[in-house]
Scaffold this active site. Structure first.
Site, mmCIF file in Angstrom:
data_model
loop_
_atom_site.group_PDB
_atom_site.id
_atom_site.type_symbol
_atom_site.label_atom_id
_atom_site.label_comp_id
_atom_site.label_asym_id
_atom_site.label_seq_id
_atom_site.Cartn_x
_atom_site.Cartn_y
_atom_site.Cartn_z
ATOM 1 N N LYS A 23 0.857 -1.191 0.000
ATOM 2 C CA LYS A 23 0.000 0.000 0.000
ATOM 3 C C LYS A 23 0.886 1.232 0.000
ATOM 4 O O LYS A 23 1.796 1.335 0.821
ATOM 5 C CB LYS A 23 -0.878 0.005 1.250
ATOM 6 C CG LYS A 23 -1.858 1.167 1.308
ATOM 7 C CD LYS A 23 -2.571 1.254 2.636
ATOM 8 C CE LYS A 23 -3.381 0.034 2.936
ATOM 9 N NZ LYS A 23 -4.113 0.123 4.218
ATOM 10 N N CYS A 42 -0.248 14.847 -5.851
ATOM 11 C CA CYS A 42 -0.642 14.207 -7.106
ATOM 12 C C CYS A 42 -1.838 13.284 -6.875
ATOM 13 O O CYS A 42 -1.880 12.543 -5.899
ATOM 14 C CB CYS A 42 0.529 13.397 -7.656
ATOM 15 S SG CYS A 42 0.127 12.429 -9.124
ATOM 16 N N CYS A 44 -3.049 11.776 -9.971
ATOM 17 C CA CYS A 44 -3.132 11.047 -11.242
ATOM 18 C C CYS A 44 -2.199 9.838 -11.273
ATOM 19 O O CYS A 44 -2.250 9.046 -12.208
ATOM 20 C CB CYS A 44 -2.815 11.977 -12.411
ATOM 21 S SG CYS A 44 -1.059 12.413 -12.589
ATOM 22 N N CYS A 53 2.667 16.619 -6.782
ATOM 23 C CA CYS A 53 2.364 16.885 -8.190
ATOM 24 C C CYS A 53 3.561 17.549 -8.859
ATOM 25 O O CYS A 53 4.186 18.436 -8.286
ATOM 26 C CB CYS A 53 1.146 17.815 -8.267
ATOM 27 S SG CYS A 53 0.776 18.436 -9.914
ATOM 28 N N HIS A 57 0.040 15.493 -14.783
ATOM 29 C CA HIS A 57 -1.385 15.297 -15.069
ATOM 30 C C HIS A 57 -1.799 15.987 -16.377
ATOM 31 O O HIS A 57 -2.729 15.546 -17.041
ATOM 32 C CB HIS A 57 -2.254 15.792 -13.903
ATOM 33 C CG HIS A 57 -2.081 17.239 -13.589
ATOM 34 N ND1 HIS A 57 -1.140 17.708 -12.700
ATOM 35 C CD2 HIS A 57 -2.700 18.329 -14.089
ATOM 36 C CE1 HIS A 57 -1.211 19.027 -12.628
ATOM 37 N NE2 HIS A 57 -2.144 19.423 -13.477
#
Ligand code: FES
Length: 77
Positions: A23, A42, A44, A53, A57
Protein backbone atom coordinates in the site's frame (compact mmCIF):
# COMPACT_ATOMS: atom_id res chain seq x y z
CA UNK A 1 -30.72 15.56 -12.14
CA UNK A 2 -27.35 13.87 -12.37
CA UNK A 3 -26.57 10.32 -11.43
CA UNK A 4 -23.22 8.96 -10.39
CA UNK A 5 -21.98 5.94 -12.26
CA UNK A 6 -19.14 3.98 -10.71
CA UNK A 7 -17.25 2.03 -13.30
CA UNK A 8 -15.63 -1.18 -12.17
CA UNK A 9 -12.27 -1.82 -13.71
CA UNK A 10 -9.68 -4.52 -13.46
CA UNK A 11 -7.00 -2.02 -14.50
CA UNK A 12 -4.80 -0.60 -11.72
CA UNK A 13 -4.79 3.19 -11.49
CA UNK A 14 -1.21 3.24 -10.23
CA UNK A 15 0.96 2.48 -13.27
CA UNK A 16 4.41 2.31 -11.68
CA UNK A 17 4.78 4.07 -8.32
CA UNK A 18 6.24 2.02 -5.44
CA UNK A 19 4.94 -1.27 -6.82
CA UNK A 20 7.17 -3.14 -4.35
CA UNK A 21 4.91 -2.24 -1.38
CA UNK A 22 1.41 -3.50 -0.52
CA UNK A 23 0.00 0.00 0.00
CA UNK A 24 1.41 3.39 -0.99
CA UNK A 25 1.19 5.70 2.02
CA UNK A 26 3.19 8.93 2.24
CA UNK A 27 3.56 11.77 4.71
CA UNK A 28 4.48 15.23 3.45
CA UNK A 29 5.24 18.31 5.48
CA UNK A 30 3.96 21.40 3.65
CA UNK A 31 6.55 23.89 2.47
CA UNK A 32 6.22 27.57 3.19
CA UNK A 33 5.22 29.30 -0.06
CA UNK A 34 4.26 32.96 -0.17
CA UNK A 35 4.26 33.08 3.60
CA UNK A 36 1.82 30.18 4.02
CA UNK A 37 2.34 26.43 4.29
CA UNK A 38 1.28 24.68 1.10
CA UNK A 39 1.50 21.19 -0.40
CA UNK A 40 0.30 20.05 -3.82
CA UNK A 41 -0.46 16.32 -3.96
CA UNK A 42 -0.64 14.21 -7.11
CA UNK A 43 -3.92 12.40 -7.77
CA UNK A 44 -3.13 11.05 -11.24
CA UNK A 45 -0.39 8.60 -10.21
CA UNK A 46 1.88 9.85 -13.03
CA UNK A 47 4.12 12.25 -11.06
CA UNK A 48 7.85 11.51 -10.95
CA UNK A 49 7.86 13.29 -7.59
CA UNK A 50 4.91 11.35 -6.12
CA UNK A 51 3.20 12.01 -3.77
CA UNK A 52 3.76 15.60 -4.88
CA UNK A 53 2.36 16.88 -8.19
CA UNK A 54 4.91 17.75 -10.86
CA UNK A 55 2.45 18.71 -13.60
CA UNK A 56 2.42 15.27 -15.25
CA UNK A 57 -1.39 15.30 -15.07
CA UNK A 58 -1.45 17.77 -17.99
CA UNK A 59 0.16 15.25 -20.37
CA UNK A 60 -2.00 12.43 -18.99
CA UNK A 61 -5.19 14.46 -19.51
CA UNK A 62 -4.19 15.41 -23.06
CA UNK A 63 -3.37 11.79 -23.93
CA UNK A 64 -6.47 10.20 -22.39
CA UNK A 65 -9.16 12.87 -22.29
CA UNK A 66 -9.15 12.58 -18.51
CA UNK A 67 -9.58 15.61 -16.25
CA UNK A 68 -7.57 14.83 -13.13
CA UNK A 69 -5.63 17.43 -11.17
CA UNK A 70 -3.81 17.80 -7.89
CA UNK A 71 -5.05 18.21 -4.34
CA UNK A 72 -3.77 21.52 -2.98
CA UNK A 73 -3.45 21.93 0.78
CA UNK A 74 -3.08 25.48 2.07
CA UNK A 75 -3.02 26.94 5.54
CA UNK A 76 -6.10 28.99 6.31
CA UNK A 77 -5.78 32.71 6.96
FE1 FES B 1 -0.48 13.97 -10.80
FE2 FES B 1 -0.32 16.62 -11.01
S1 FES B 1 1.17 15.14 -11.52
S2 FES B 1 -1.95 15.45 -10.26
Amino acid sequence: RRSLTVRASSEPINPNIKKDVDKVVDTVFPKDLDGKPQAVYCRCWRSATFPLCNGAHVKHNQATGDNVGPLIIKASD
